[in-house]
Design an enzyme around this catalytic site. Structure first.
Site, short mmCIF file in Angstrom:
data_model
loop_
_atom_site.label_atom_id
_atom_site.label_comp_id
_atom_site.label_asym_id
_atom_site.label_seq_id
_atom_site.Cartn_x
_atom_site.Cartn_y
_atom_site.Cartn_z
N LYS A 277 21.25 -38.64 11.53
CA LYS A 277 19.99 -38.00 11.21
C LYS A 277 18.86 -38.55 11.10
O LYS A 277 17.77 -38.38 11.44
CB LYS A 277 20.44 -36.62 10.32
CG LYS A 277 19.25 -36.05 9.76
CD LYS A 277 18.73 -35.03 10.99
CE LYS A 277 17.23 -34.44 10.70
NZ LYS A 277 16.79 -33.64 11.55
N CYS B 273 9.35 -33.96 8.14
CA CYS B 273 10.49 -34.74 8.73
C CYS B 273 10.26 -36.16 9.12
O CYS B 273 10.72 -36.98 8.33
CB CYS B 273 11.30 -34.16 9.73
SG CYS B 273 11.52 -32.15 9.48
N1 SAJ Z 1 3.59 -36.94 17.15
C1 SAJ Z 1 2.64 -38.09 17.82
N2 SAJ Z 1 2.86 -38.65 19.05
C2 SAJ Z 1 3.83 -38.10 19.72
C3 SAJ Z 1 4.67 -37.21 19.34
C4 SAJ Z 1 4.61 -36.73 17.88
O1 SAJ Z 1 1.70 -38.48 17.27
O2 SAJ Z 1 4.17 -38.64 20.94
C5 SAJ Z 1 3.28 -36.67 16.13
C6 SAJ Z 1 2.96 -35.05 15.87
O3 SAJ Z 1 1.74 -34.73 16.41
C7 SAJ Z 1 3.43 -34.79 14.39
C8 SAJ Z 1 4.55 -35.67 14.32
O4 SAJ Z 1 4.50 -36.76 15.22
O5 SAJ Z 1 2.33 -34.86 13.50
C9 SAJ Z 1 5.90 -35.00 14.20
O6 SAJ Z 1 6.21 -34.12 15.22
P1 SAJ Z 1 7.41 -34.18 16.32
O7 SAJ Z 1 7.30 -33.21 17.26
O8 SAJ Z 1 7.95 -35.50 16.63
O9 SAJ Z 1 8.72 -33.84 15.18
P2 SAJ Z 1 8.85 -32.60 14.27
O10 SAJ Z 1 8.45 -33.09 12.84
O11 SAJ Z 1 8.22 -31.23 14.71
O12 SAJ Z 1 10.45 -32.35 14.07
C10 SAJ Z 1 11.16 -33.54 14.07
C11 SAJ Z 1 12.32 -33.62 15.53
N3 SAJ Z 1 13.10 -34.96 15.58
C12 SAJ Z 1 13.00 -35.61 16.87
O13 SAJ Z 1 12.21 -35.52 17.62
C13 SAJ Z 1 13.64 -36.91 16.61
C14 SAJ Z 1 13.33 -32.53 15.38
O14 SAJ Z 1 14.22 -32.63 16.38
C15 SAJ Z 1 14.08 -32.44 13.85
O15 SAJ Z 1 14.81 -31.42 13.88
C16 SAJ Z 1 12.90 -32.26 12.97
O16 SAJ Z 1 11.98 -33.61 13.28
C17 SAJ Z 1 13.68 -32.36 11.56
O17 SAJ Z 1 13.91 -31.29 10.99
O18 SAJ Z 1 14.18 -33.42 11.22
#
Ligand code: SAJ
Length: 418
Positions: A215, A269
């Protein structure tokens, strides 16, 4: 043969993960009792309503409460399966805080009975499931807790992390594969049997420690990848190229897949979980720690860029587009967009207009700043400096010609992506 009796499930913690999971389990036919320490959460759910925003959750909770399969309480009762989904934040020094998990174990310890299965879902440092076992063994010396004695266990313990994406939780709870980490192989088999009743993805058995690490690795992997993209944006600014074009062209290579830079990494997360790995192996994690530093440094960089534009144009009005931590959600937790907009509002007051379709009024960070909450069209008409912080779909629909004659600081590459 009479139909098999469905086990009774208790969900400890009714937050962003616990409530949707409890509702999905109830939909699968289990009778689910949700436990929460907050009386208003318990009351809200028992009225068939929800206290958080998540796509399709309101209808599901309403239906499950109405048919009697889901209810909430503040005190634990005996149950067949206990699932723990409580917060595991980091402290000021980035050390993990598992006090809620241990508290949850202490809470349910008095009602445990032989044959119970306890499953931890919260993102946790490696070894937390074993820690739960120690707590239970101390409180219930009358029971053999998995991993705590050589004798066949009375209480089965497993770690089965959620991996759902906010906004798609109900669908992903069913479709995603799951890691099922048992304290013993028998515990893993018990937990898998339970998850397979409502998960369509594959449920893969492993040990609790491996599942705990998996995880953390998932979210650290995404954080490191985003840090790479964010670092590229700094290089591109320095040498005068367009990072969106660079990434788009590089991603045409069959084995390159770079993520998108942005104003920083938010949410509860990705910006937190990598620290659990760093904390458990500080000497072995220079890359993961540096990636955290790169991503945490991005909001300050964006503020500095904005200030350069604002001070060079002292009469200009400023529009900040978006406050949420990512696109198309109303979640402002640990949001770099919110942080940046609030800092600019603090400094430039009524010159700042905030556009955020996912709130009806500005959060308290803007109190007494003078900044105003505006509709998109009005802000675009009135402001000369446009700072794009979130890539909401509604913002994507803006015709780039509306920026003619204006200064654009587009941290999401919304209007330049090629
Ligand atoms: N972000 C970027 N660039 C990207 C992708 C995301 O800057 O290319 C930023 C987003 O804007 C945001 C942050 O990263 O601020 C996180 O967003 P996210 O969509 O990557 O993730 P979360 O926090 O919504 O959800 C994550 C997910 N983990 C992964 O994709 C590995 C989700 O599957 C998990 O269940 C969740 O964390 C969790 O609960 O751990």
């Amino acid at each position: 043969m009479p139909p098999k009796k469905m086990p009774h499930v208790t969900m400890v913690g009714l937050g962003y993960i616990g409530l949707p999971t409890a509702a999905v389990m109830a939909r699968a036919g289990f009778t689910v009792l949700g436990l929460d320490v907050k009386q208003h959460v318990v009351d809200t759910i028992n009225e068939g309503r929800i206290h958080i925003e998540e796509h399709d959750l309101d209808i599901l909770v309403h239906d499950m409460v109405a048919c009697g399969r889901l209810s909430a309480a503040i005190h634990p009762q005996s149950s067949d399966i206990f699932v723990i989904a409580v917060p595991t934040p980091v402290r000021e020094n980035n050390a993990p805080d598992i006090s809620c998990v241990l508290q949850a174990a202490k809470w349910i310890a008095p009602v445990l009975q032989k044959g119970n299965v306890i499953i931890l879902e919260s993102t946790s440092p490696i070894g937390t499931t074993a820690n739960i076992g120690q707590v239970l063994a101390e409180m219930r010396p009358d029971l053999n807790i998995a991993g705590q004695s050589e004798s066949p266990c009375d209480i089965h313990l497993a770690y089965c992390p959620e991996r759902v994406l906010p906004g798609q939780i109900i669908a992903e709870l069913v479709s995603n594969d799951r890691s099922i980490g048992g304290m013993t192989p028998h515990c893993a088999a018990k937990a898998r049997e339970f998850y397979e009743t409502f998960v369509e993805g594959e449920c893969v058995e492993t040990t609790a420690a491996t599942a705990e690490m998996v995880k953390l690795v998932e979210n650290a992997s995404r954080d490191v990848s985003i840090a790479f993209a964010n670092e590229l944006s700094l290089i591109a600014d320095h040498v005068g190229t367009d990072v969106w074009e660079v990434i788009s062209l590089a991603n045409r290579h069959p084995r390159v897949n770079i993520l998108q830079p942005g104003p920083g990494v938010g949410g509860h997360c990705i910006a937190v979980d990598p620290w659990f790995l760093v904390h458990s192996a500080p000497e072995q994690t220079p890359l993961i720690a540096t990636a955290r530093g790169v991503n945490d440094g991005k909001p300050g960089y964006v503020i500095a860029q904005a200030e350069k534009l604002i001070t060079a144009n002292p009469d200009a009005k400023i529009a900040c587009l978006g406050l949420s931590f990512k696109a198309n959600i109303d979640d402002f937790r640990e949001s770099p967009a919110l942080h940046i907009a609030a800092e600019l509002a603090k400094k430039y007051g009524e010159r700042v207009q905030i556009v955020e379709p996912y709130c009806t009024s500005l959060p308290p960070q803007f109190d007494r700043s003078g900044a105003v909450h505006m509709e998109l069209e009005s802000a675009l008409n009135q402001c000369d400096i446009i700072i794009v912080l979130v890539d909401h779909n509604r913002f994507k629909k803006v015709d780039p010609s509306q920026f003619d004659g204006k200064m654009l600081l587009d941290t999401r590459g919304l209007y330049r992506r090629t």
